[in-house]
Design a protein around this motif. Structure first.
Motif: not given
Length: 698
Positions: A562-590
């Motif tokens: 899709p043109g983007y990627d990400f990495s995690l650190q730690g250990t997830p367990v079954a059912g853990d969920e991560f949402t990917i979204a457009y960075n709406t209102d993320g003007v403080d992001d640098n």
């Protein structure tokens, strides 16, 4: 038995000989300050019947010393010209006031400041100000080097004109010398030969030449280039130089044209020596390389910044655009092309920052095909400024053939070296037509800052990853990256990304991942449709890339989706969920701002034209230009000093033989005065004896 001459005849010949010796000595003394004058010497043979025979006046010259002086004069002419021209560029590039490195540092520093406060409009405006200052500095340096190229061409014209006049003068003097020696067998035409030798020495200062007698014993000489080409021929004819640039009129090639026949011969400029050889060496080794390497920095830097800004989100929460213009350029027609009105256009690919080199591109048409649209077949070869092929580490020319390329307006096709080509004339091209592209030669003057609003600087990343509050594992986001924001809502273009260009994602794109276990996760779209299940994972780095590598990935036709990627650190367990979204209102992001500021420390640029070298940073590339010009200038200075020392020695040797020594001539003057007086006394004695005899017989 030898019959003795009478006393009067002996005395008369002695007076005549002494008078001729005095004339020769006086002429030497009078010409002690004449340029190119070679001292003369008169010699006599005694006659069998008594007295002195007719004298022969000739120049005193050592051919070996003369040839050595000419060779050393050629060396000094070459290194002096090379050093003087190179030192001008060395002073400019080494000056802190003109340093492109300082401008680049200020630009990236302003980007870092804006990243620290992404909502600060003043900081954003400073980025645009420094961007304008940067392209202004690049344009100034590029314009300076273009001006030096024009000055070089003016100097080449003047030097070649001078060489042609000298060649013509030598040929004319040869003819006059033949006539003079034919009319006077006893006296060498020293004045004419001095003029000719002086012209030959001046020609030797311009280029490396050799001379030799023509074998006719008529006093004329033939003049050749050291490489063997004839300038002044045995029959008295001569050849002259011409300059012509094909296809680049500003990049001249040297030809030798016959005055009697309509033929021309291309000369190897690198072997000419003298002033003309120094000018060509300076052009090929310093000026042409510097022009293109500066342009390479300009293209690579602006392309990299543009590319990174397009991967971000601006203050208006839109995908970023270009900060700098992407210049286009037209291929140069070769004179032998079928139709000089045909054109071919080029530009640097948007992702070509790390592929562009300082080489030129030779494009040859190898086939044409009519159709809808028309297509062409081409061969693209990387070439050096002098037209020679750029070779790889194995010594093979770097070339690539392409077939079936669309040939129509506004259709660009990417080829080797980060270049895109357009063929607007369809099937009108002919097989064998050639076009030369020089994307880096003067590009620095055509790059502009096209971004006018500070809000358009894309400091934020256009996507974010949020962890579900109900997650039980300790997996946390550690890194995110962007590689593609190309918009194609239909997902039919292979370049397509997940971004729709309207502040969101294309329907069906990855919207969340859910871990089924520590070693398996599943990707869902926004409609909760499962896209792929990735099993047997060993780490949590670059999860999107792991999904794309899975056989069940539904977007295999889209290599950078899709043109983007990400990495995690730690250990997830079954059912853990991560949402990917457009960075709406993320003007403080640098996040993207940090990537922009960090470009100056990344190895982005090709170090060598063959693409086989290590990548270097912008600062390292500019430092390489400065150090290369400095090293060549310093080497030329050392060579010049050595050549001047050699010329001094050869000049002293030549002058010790052929120069006028006033002390020696003064001693000769006294000696010849005495011999004249003694001969005159003999003449007086003879007259007195004659008078005595005559008076006795009366």
């Amino acid at each position: 038995m030898i019959k003795a001459a009478d006393l009067y005849t002996i005395a008369t010949s002695g007076v005549r000989a002494s008078n001729q010796l005095l004339a020769t000595t006086s002429n030497n003394i009078a010409n002690v300050n004449s340029e190119g004058y070679v001292r003369e010497r008169t010699t006599f043979d005694s006659q069998l019947v008594g007295g002195v025979g007719r004298g022969v006046t000739e120049r005193v010259i050592n051919t070996f010393a003369q040839n050595q002086l000419r060779r050393d004069t050629t060396q000094v002419g070459e290194f002096e010209t090379y050093f003087q021209r190179s030192s001008v560029l060395d002073n400019i590039f080494a000056s802190e006031a003109n340093s492109l490195s300082s401008s680049m540092s200020r630009f990236f520093s302003s980007m870092q400041t804006a990243s620290d406060e992404p909502t600060n409009m003043a900081a954003r405006q400073l980025v645009l100000g420094e961007a304008n200052a940067l392209v202004g500095q690049v344009s100034t340096l590029s314009k300076f080097m273009d001006d030096k190229e024009k000055e070089l061409n003016y100097e080449l014209d003047a030097t070649i004109n001078e060489a042609n006049k000298l060649i013509e003068t030598i040929a004319e003097l040869n003819a006059n010398i033949r006539v003079a020696e034919g009319n006077n067998l006893f006296d060498e035409p020293g004045v004419l030969k001095n003029e000719r030798d002086n012209a030959i020495l001046k020609l030797a200062e311009i280029m490396s030449i050799e001379t030799r007698d023509n074998g006719r014993d008529d006093g004329s000489v033939m003049v050749n280039l050291t490489s063997g080409e004839s300038l002044v021929l045995e029959d008295g004819s001569f050849n002259l130089f011409q300059l012509s640039g094909d296809p680049d009129p500003d990049y001249r090639n040297l030809y030798l044209a016959s005055t009697g026949k309509p033929t021309t011969l291309r000369l190897p400029e690198q072997n000419l020596g003298g002033q003309i050889g120094g000018l060509f060496r300076y052009r090929d080794e310093v000026l042409a390389e510097g022009q293109r390497e500066l342009g390479q920095i300009a293209i690579a830097l602006t392309s990299a910044v543009n590319q990174q800004n397009r991967l971000g989100m601006d203050f208006d929460q839109q995908l970023g655009g270009n900060i700098f213009s992407n210049p286009e350029f037209q291929g140069l027609n070769y004179a032998a092309n079928s139709d000089l009105s045909l054109t071919m256009n080029g530009r640097v690919a948007e992702d070509g920052a790390s592929n562009i080199t300082a080489a030129d591109y030779l494009v040859e048409i190898t086939g044409t095909n009519s159709g809808t649209p028309d297509t062409v077949d081409i061969t693209v070869t990387l070439v050096n400024p002098d037209g020679s092929f750029v070779t790889d580490v194995d010594g093979n020319a770097i070339t690539q053939a392409y077939t079936g390329l669309d040939a129509e307006n506004n259709t660009f096709t990417e080829v080797i070296g980060g270049l895109e080509l357009e063929f607007p004339n369809g099937d009108s091209y002919a097989v064998g037509d050639q076009f030369l592209f020089q994307p880096t030669k003067s590009t620095g003057q055509s790059i502009d800052v096209i971004m006018t609003r500070p809000e358009d600087i894309a400091l934020a990343s256009p996507f974010r990853v949020d962890s579900n509050l109900d997650n039980l594992g300790d997996a946390r986001l550690t890194d995110s990256s962007m590689s593609n924001t190309f918009v194609d809502a239909t997902l039919t273009d292979p370049r397509a990304s997940a971004f729709d260009g309207n502040g969101g994602f294309v329907a069906g794109s990855p919207a969340r991942i859910v871990f089924n276990s520590e070693t398996e996760f599943e990707v869902f779209d926004e409609a909760n449709n499962s896209l792929v299940v990735v099993s047997n994972i060993s780490d949590y780095n670059n999860l999107m890339q792991q999904a794309a590598n899975d056989a069940g990935w539904p977007f295999n036709a889209l290599p950078d989706f899709p043109g983007y990627d990400f990495s995690l650190q730690g250990t997830p367990v079954a059912g853990d969920e991560f949402t990917i979204a457009y960075n709406t209102d993320g003007v403080d992001d640098n996040r993207n701002g940090l990537e922009l500021a960090g470009l100056q420390d990344q190895d982005i640029m090709q170090q060598n034209n063959n693409g086989g070298g290590n990548l270097v940073t912008f600062h390292e590339s500019y430092a390489n230009i400065v150090s290369s010009i400095g090293a060549k200038t310093a080497s030329a200075n050392i060579s010049l000093q050595a050549a001047e020392a050699m010329k001094t020695q050869s000049s002293d040797w030549f002058q010790s033989v052929s120069g006028v020594n006033l002390d020696e001539e003064a001693a000769n003057l006294i000696r010849f005065q005495q011999s004249y007086a003694a001969s005159a006394r003999i003449l007086t004695t003879a007259r007195e004896l004659f008078d005595t005899i005559y008076s006795v017989t009366r």
